[in-house]
Design a protein around this motif. Structure first.
Motif, PDB file in Angstrom:
ATOM      1  N   ASN A 100      32.116  44.302  42.670  1.00  0.00           N
ATOM      2  CA  ASN A 100      31.297  43.101  42.813  1.00  0.00           C
ATOM      3  C   ASN A 100      31.897  42.124  43.816  1.00  0.00           C
ATOM      4  O   ASN A 100      31.246  41.715  44.751  1.00  0.00           O
ATOM      5  CB  ASN A 100      31.138  42.428  41.445  1.00  0.00           C
ATOM      6  N   GLY A 101      33.154  41.728  43.599  1.00  0.00           N
ATOM      7  CA  GLY A 101      33.841  40.836  44.530  1.00  0.00           C
ATOM      8  C   GLY A 101      33.285  39.439  44.602  1.00  0.00           C
ATOM      9  O   GLY A 101      33.665  38.650  45.455  1.00  0.00           O
ATOM     10  N   LYS A 102      32.370  39.068  43.704  1.00  0.00           N
ATOM     11  CA  LYS A 102      31.693  37.775  43.786  1.00  0.00           C
ATOM     12  C   LYS A 102      32.402  36.685  42.997  1.00  0.00           C
ATOM     13  O   LYS A 102      32.424  35.525  43.389  1.00  0.00           O
ATOM     14  CB  LYS A 102      30.257  37.944  43.292  1.00  0.00           C
ATOM     15  N   PHE A 103      32.997  37.060  41.871  1.00  0.00           N
ATOM     16  CA  PHE A 103      33.573  36.049  40.984  1.00  0.00           C
ATOM     17  C   PHE A 103      34.911  35.545  41.488  1.00  0.00           C
ATOM     18  O   PHE A 103      35.735  36.302  41.999  1.00  0.00           O
ATOM     19  CB  PHE A 103      33.725  36.621  39.568  1.00  0.00           C
ATOM     20  N   LYS A 104      35.124  34.247  41.328  1.00  0.00           N
ATOM     21  CA  LYS A 104      36.394  33.632  41.714  1.00  0.00           C
ATOM     22  C   LYS A 104      37.174  33.124  40.509  1.00  0.00           C
ATOM     23  O   LYS A 104      38.351  32.781  40.641  1.00  0.00           O
ATOM     24  CB  LYS A 104      36.143  32.489  42.693  1.00  0.00           C
ATOM     25  N   SER A 105      36.516  33.067  39.345  1.00  0.00           N
ATOM     26  CA  SER A 105      37.175  32.589  38.137  1.00  0.00           C
ATOM     27  C   SER A 105      36.906  33.564  37.001  1.00  0.00           C
ATOM     28  O   SER A 105      35.763  33.922  36.737  1.00  0.00           O
ATOM     29  CB  SER A 105      36.647  31.191  37.763  1.00  0.00           C
ATOM     30  N   LEU A 106      37.977  33.998  36.332  1.00  0.00           N
ATOM     31  CA  LEU A 106      37.857  34.993  35.269  1.00  0.00           C
ATOM     32  C   LEU A 106      38.580  34.503  34.019  1.00  0.00           C
ATOM     33  O   LEU A 106      39.779  34.217  34.052  1.00  0.00           O
ATOM     34  CB  LEU A 106      38.456  36.330  35.728  1.00  0.00           C
ATOM     35  N   ASN A 107      37.825  34.395  32.925  1.00  0.00           N
ATOM     36  CA  ASN A 107      38.383  33.953  31.649  1.00  0.00           C
ATOM     37  C   ASN A 107      38.388  35.119  30.670  1.00  0.00           C
ATOM     38  O   ASN A 107      37.346  35.568  30.213  1.00  0.00           O
ATOM     39  CB  ASN A 107      37.546  32.790  31.087  1.00  0.00           C
ATOM     40  N   LEU A 108      39.585  35.617  30.361  1.00  0.00           N
ATOM     41  CA  LEU A 108      39.757  36.728  29.426  1.00  0.00           C
ATOM     42  C   LEU A 108      40.540  36.288  28.196  1.00  0.00           C
ATOM     43  O   LEU A 108      41.251  37.080  27.582  1.00  0.00           O
ATOM     44  CB  LEU A 108      40.504  37.878  30.114  1.00  0.00           C
ATOM     45  N   SER A 109      40.405  35.038  27.831  1.00  0.00           N
ATOM     46  CA  SER A 109      41.186  34.484  26.730  1.00  0.00           C
ATOM     47  C   SER A 109      40.794  35.079  25.383  1.00  0.00           C
ATOM     48  O   SER A 109      39.668  35.519  25.183  1.00  0.00           O
ATOM     49  CB  SER A 109      41.016  32.960  26.675  1.00  0.00           C
ATOM     50  N   LYS A 110      41.756  35.115  24.472  1.00  0.00           N
ATOM     51  CA  LYS A 110      41.555  35.519  23.080  1.00  0.00           C
ATOM     52  C   LYS A 110      40.989  36.931  22.956  1.00  0.00           C
ATOM     53  O   LYS A 110      40.015  37.170  22.255  1.00  0.00           O
ATOM     54  CB  LYS A 110      40.640  34.509  22.365  1.00  0.00           C
ATOM     55  N   ASN A 111      41.614  37.868  23.641  1.00  0.00           N
ATOM     56  CA  ASN A 111      41.229  39.271  23.531  1.00  0.00           C
ATOM     57  C   ASN A 111      42.405  40.091  23.005  1.00  0.00           C
ATOM     58  O   ASN A 111      43.258  39.559  22.297  1.00  0.00           O
ATOM     59  CB  ASN A 111      40.718  39.769  24.884  1.00  0.00           C
ATOM     60  N   ALA A 112      42.437  41.373  23.329  1.00  0.00           N
ATOM     61  CA  ALA A 112      43.484  42.268  22.814  1.00  0.00           C
ATOM     62  C   ALA A 112      44.200  42.962  23.961  1.00  0.00           C
ATOM     63  O   ALA A 112      44.482  44.165  23.907  1.00  0.00           O
ATOM     64  CB  ALA A 112      42.876  43.286  21.856  1.00  0.00           C
ATOM     65  N   ILE A 113      44.503  42.210  25.008  1.00  0.00           N
ATOM     66  CA  ILE A 113      45.140  42.758  26.199  1.00  0.00           C
ATOM     67  C   ILE A 113      46.659  42.673  26.066  1.00  0.00           C
ATOM     68  O   ILE A 113      47.193  41.625  25.725  1.00  0.00           O
ATOM     69  CB  ILE A 113      44.676  41.988  27.453  1.00  0.00           C
ATOM     70  N   SER A 114      47.326  43.769  26.343  1.00  0.00           N
ATOM     71  CA  SER A 114      48.789  43.814  26.274  1.00  0.00           C
ATOM     72  C   SER A 114      49.360  44.043  27.668  1.00  0.00           C
ATOM     73  O   SER A 114      48.619  44.198  28.651  1.00  0.00           O
ATOM     74  CB  SER A 114      49.244  44.929  25.328  1.00  0.00           C
ATOM     75  N   ALA A 115      50.676  44.102  27.746  1.00  0.00           N
ATOM     76  CA  ALA A 115      51.343  44.318  29.031  1.00  0.00           C
ATOM     77  C   ALA A 115      50.912  45.635  29.669  1.00  0.00           C
ATOM     78  O   ALA A 115      50.793  45.740  30.898  1.00  0.00           O
ATOM     79  CB  ALA A 115      52.858  44.291  28.851  1.00  0.00           C
ATOM     80  N   ASP A 116      50.628  46.645  28.856  1.00  0.00           N
ATOM     81  CA  ASP A 116      50.238  47.958  29.381  1.00  0.00           C
ATOM     82  C   ASP A 116      48.914  47.912  30.143  1.00  0.00           C
ATOM     83  O   ASP A 116      48.662  48.761  31.004  1.00  0.00           O
ATOM     84  CB  ASP A 116      50.116  48.969  28.234  1.00  0.00           C
ATOM     85  N   GLY A 117      48.076  46.923  29.842  1.00  0.00           N
ATOM     86  CA  GLY A 117      46.781  46.833  30.516  1.00  0.00           C
ATOM     87  C   GLY A 117      46.805  45.999  31.779  1.00  0.00           C
ATOM     88  O   GLY A 117      45.812  45.940  32.510  1.00  0.00           O
ATOM     89  N   LEU A 118      47.935  45.371  32.076  1.00  0.00           N
ATOM     90  CA  LEU A 118      47.985  44.420  33.190  1.00  0.00           C
ATOM     91  C   LEU A 118      47.978  45.029  34.597  1.00  0.00           C
ATOM     92  O   LEU A 118      47.445  44.388  35.514  1.00  0.00           O
ATOM     93  CB  LEU A 118      49.219  43.515  33.052  1.00  0.00           C
TER      94      LEU A 118
END
Length: 284
Positions: free
Chosen positions: A112-130
């Motif tokens: 897409n390349g359109k978004f400039k701001s991404l909010n992924l707060s309060k999820n289940a993301i760990s260091a392995d997904g970074l």
């Protein structure tokens, strides 16, 4: 017809004219179906990069996975998930998004390349997904990332901090409430010693302690890019706050410093006095 007036997803309805004696009702039903169809087409046109065909399904570990369309449908079904498309801002908060879903999402965003701001707060993301998220930040114009309230830990903080100088456009970063601890605080301190594009940074609620704030304070002595930092609720003592205050004496760019909890009110005032002086000097 009354039920259809509350529906926004139905785009096809097969109803024989013989079943409806009042032709005006049939006309109204057709108008409502057409309205839904137009709305659906507009949504697809607006977010077509996310509504990828199944044959273009992204592959993880050599096996077919859900397409971005299925991913978004899955996320939408998750209880209490906050999903918003607002111009160049995308919010996918509190959806329990895990590392595999993050990989799908980043692949869609890369297209897409359109978004400039991404909010992924309060999820289940760990260091392995970074790693896939860091790759996205290096290759797209995202300038704001909120990954607060996840589980990246010290290692995740180190991965992000080490990559800051490689990000294409990132200027605002929130990694609050990720349990990064002292190692994470030290990692960000090291990255702040070199001027980069980062202008706002939140490390709130990460238990970086006096060791972390001491290192960050040292880094801020000559940092010329950061204008806002939040280090509140980090188990910082009066001694740690005093070290920060001494370090800020030579800083000229910081116009916000969040540190209020657990320290003496007089120290809070001293920090604010320095911040106010920077603001005044910048306005002259």
């Amino acid at each position: 017809l009354n039920a259809l007036n509350k529906n926004s997803t139905l785009v096809e309805l097969h109803l024989s004219e013989a079943d409806v004696t009042d032709k005006s009702i049939l006309t109204s039903i057709n108008e409502k179906i057409c309205k839904n169809k137009v709305a659906a087409e507009e949504f697809i046109a607006q977010h077509k990069a996310f509504l990828m065909a199944e044959e273009e399904a992204i592959k993880i570990h050599g096996r077919p996975c859900k397409s971005a369309e299925v991913l978004f449908k899955t996320i939408k079904k998750k209880e209490k998930a906050l999903i918003q498309f607002e111009g160049e801002q995308l919010t996918l908060s509190a959806g329990n998004i895990d590392n595999d879903e993050l990989q799908l999402l980043c692949s869609a965003l890369e297209v897409n390349g359109k978004f400039k701001s991404l909010n992924l707060s309060k999820n289940a993301i760990s260091a392995d997904g970074l790693p896939v998220l860091l790759k996205l930040l290096k290759e797209t114009p995202l300038d704001s990332l909120d990954i607060s309230g996840n589980s990246i830990g010290p290692h995740g903080a180190e991965l992000i901090a080490e990559s800051l100088s490689e990000f294409q456009s990132l200027t605002n970063l929130d990694v609050s409430d990720n349990n990064i601890g002292v190692p994470g605080g030290l990692a960000f301190a090291s990255s702040l010693q070199a001027d980069n594009r980062l202008r706002t940074l939140s490390l709130k609620g990460n238990n970086i302690g006096d060791a972390g704030i001491g290192a960050i304070g040292f880094a801020l002595k000559n940092n010329k890019s950061l204008t806002s930092i939040d280090v509140d609720m980090n188990g910082i003592s009066n001694s740690g706050a005093e070290v920060l205050i001494n370090s800020l004496k030579t800083n000229t760019t910081l116009t916000y410093c969040g540190l209020f909890t657990d320290i003496d009110i007089n120290l809070v005032h001293k920090i604010q006095e320095k911040i106010d002086k920077n603001k005044t000097d910048q306005n002259q």
